[in-house]
Design an enzyme around this catalytic site. Structure first.
Site, PDB file in Angstrom:
ATOM      1  N   ASP A 152       8.015  -1.672   5.500  1.00 45.31           N
ATOM      2  CA  ASP A 152       9.032  -1.516   4.403  1.00 45.31           C
ATOM      3  C   ASP A 152       8.277  -1.664   3.199  1.00 45.31           C
ATOM      4  O   ASP A 152       7.118  -2.181   3.044  1.00 45.31           O
ATOM      5  CB  ASP A 152       9.984  -2.818   4.616  1.00 45.31           C
TER       6      ASP A 152
ATOM      7  N   ASN B  14      19.435   5.254   7.871  1.00 40.03           N
ATOM      8  CA  ASN B  14      18.672   5.944   6.916  1.00 40.03           C
ATOM      9  C   ASN B  14      19.073   7.324   6.412  1.00 40.03           C
ATOM     10  O   ASN B  14      18.748   7.753   5.359  1.00 40.03           O
ATOM     11  CB  ASN B  14      17.137   5.848   6.974  1.00 40.03           C
TER      12      ASN B  14
HETATM   13  C1  FPP Z   1      10.801   2.061   4.024  1.00 38.54           C
HETATM   14  O1  FPP Z   1      10.440   1.611   2.690  1.00 38.54           O
HETATM   15  C2  FPP Z   1      10.372   3.011   4.685  1.00 38.54           C
HETATM   16  C3  FPP Z   1      11.198   4.080   5.334  1.00 38.54           C
HETATM   17  C4  FPP Z   1      12.583   4.041   5.347  1.00 38.54           C
HETATM   18  C5  FPP Z   1      10.473   5.211   5.904  1.00 38.54           C
HETATM   19  C6  FPP Z   1       9.262   4.897   6.429  1.00 38.54           C
HETATM   20  C7  FPP Z   1       8.870   6.291   6.813  1.00 38.54           C
HETATM   21  C8  FPP Z   1       7.427   6.507   6.657  1.00 38.54           C
HETATM   22  C9  FPP Z   1       6.271   5.581   6.458  1.00 38.54           C
HETATM   23  C10 FPP Z   1       7.026   8.130   6.966  1.00 38.54           C
HETATM   24  C11 FPP Z   1       7.299   8.352   8.436  1.00 38.54           C
HETATM   25  C12 FPP Z   1       6.344   9.006   8.994  1.00 38.54           C
HETATM   26  C13 FPP Z   1       5.888   9.145  10.362  1.00 38.54           C
HETATM   27  C14 FPP Z   1       4.796  10.096  10.686  1.00 38.54           C
HETATM   28  C15 FPP Z   1       6.676   9.038  11.473  1.00 38.54           C
HETATM   29  P1  FPP Z   1      11.566   1.816   1.720  1.00 38.54           P
HETATM   30  O2  FPP Z   1      11.749   3.371   1.381  1.00 38.54           O
HETATM   31  O3  FPP Z   1      13.040   1.209   2.349  1.00 38.54           O
HETATM   32  O4  FPP Z   1      11.130   1.024   0.783  1.00 38.54           O
HETATM   33  P2  FPP Z   1      11.970   0.146  -0.557  1.00 38.54           P
HETATM   34  O5  FPP Z   1      12.504  -0.971   0.415  1.00 38.54           O
HETATM   35  O6  FPP Z   1      10.703  -0.299  -1.202  1.00 38.54           O
HETATM   36  O7  FPP Z   1      12.595   0.919  -1.331  1.00 38.54           O
END
Ligand code: FPP
Length: 229
Positions: A13, A61
């Site tokens: 996260d 998501n």
């Molecule tokens: C959470 O941060 C992250 C996600 C929902 C996406 C995570 C995905 C990846 C790291 C890429 C996946 C790649 C592969 C190879 C499987 P957020 O966007 O919720 O962050 P925030 O809470 O700060 O807005």
């Protein structure tokens, strides 16, 4: 190590906040977060951990902006283009966990090819959870048991666990969540029954191999009782 740590899961996260802090679009955070998957996988493999299960995209998501969803969906192909050979050299086994049908072909296919190419490796299992939800996983397991004609008296915890999509990481020893949030967010509900939980304020793109080792050391100091005394 005192506690035998086998299965680690991470809620990655904070990508969006990482990008915002730097004045960059959210997608830049996801890209940096993807690069970090390589670092943490290598670190976990070096520590002899059996499986690393990462929450990359939840069933919830899809509600995000379409452009962000599309960007995230392209990242597995890029990740594998950049790092698959290195991961194979490190004996990593790659697996996709989640409902595959809703994933675009350009997401699913490269991961399935990586699954085939790494199936016979004997290093860490890297579970990439995409279009995954813990409640959905439980419902699907129940449906499959009914479809298989499992009888009431045959239902045990072990049999049920074997029906789960994320059966290979059951039980999770340590669940890490980055970015300061302290929630489970529908991740691995069954498998975390006796997990130790580790929350850190570090945002996922900033969470280094050293931070990961610190989490493992912290786990090592804990006394696990599994409900006993
Ligand atoms: C959470 O941060 C992250 C996600 C929902 C996406 C995570 C995905 C990846 C790291 C890429 C996946 C790649 C592969 C190879 C499987 P957020 O966007 O919720 O962050 P925030 O809470 O700060 O807005």
């Amino acid at each position: 190590m005192t506690n035998q740590i086998k299965n680690v899961a991470v809620i990655m996260d904070g990508n969006g906040r990482w990008a915002k802090k730097k004045g960059l679009p959210r997608t830049a955070g996801h890209l940096q977060g993807t690069k970090n998957i390589r670092n943490i996988t290598i670190a976990a493999n070096d520590l002899g951990i059996k499986s690393l299960t990462l929450y990359a995209f939840s069933t919830e998501n899809w509600k995000r902006e379409q452009s962000e969803v599309e960007y995230i969906m392209k990242l597995p192909a890029q990740f594998l283009d950049d790092y698959l050979e290195e991961l194979i050299e490190n004996n990593v086994v790659i697996k996709l966990i989640g409902e595959r049908d809703r994933l675009p072909e350009y997401t699913r296919k490269p991961i399935e090819e990586a699954e085939a190419r790494t199936a016979h490796n004997n290093g860490i299992i890297l579970n990439l959870c995409l279009n995954y939800g813990g409640q959905r996983e439980i419902v699907l397991a129940v449906k499959q048991m009914i479809a298989d004609g499992v009888k009431e008296e045959e239902v045990t915890e072990d049999l049920f666990a074997s029906y789960l999509m994320a059966a290979n990481c059951n039980p999770i020893d340590l669940l890490i969540r980055t970015s300061g949030e302290q929630r489970i967010s529908n991740f691995l509900l069954w498998q975390i029954a006796y997990s130790e939980l580790y929350f850190t304020d570090k945002l996922w793109p900033d969470f280094t191999a050293e931070d990961f080792k610190e989490a493992i050391l912290n786990f090592d100091k804990r006394e696990r009782r599994f409900g006993g005394r």
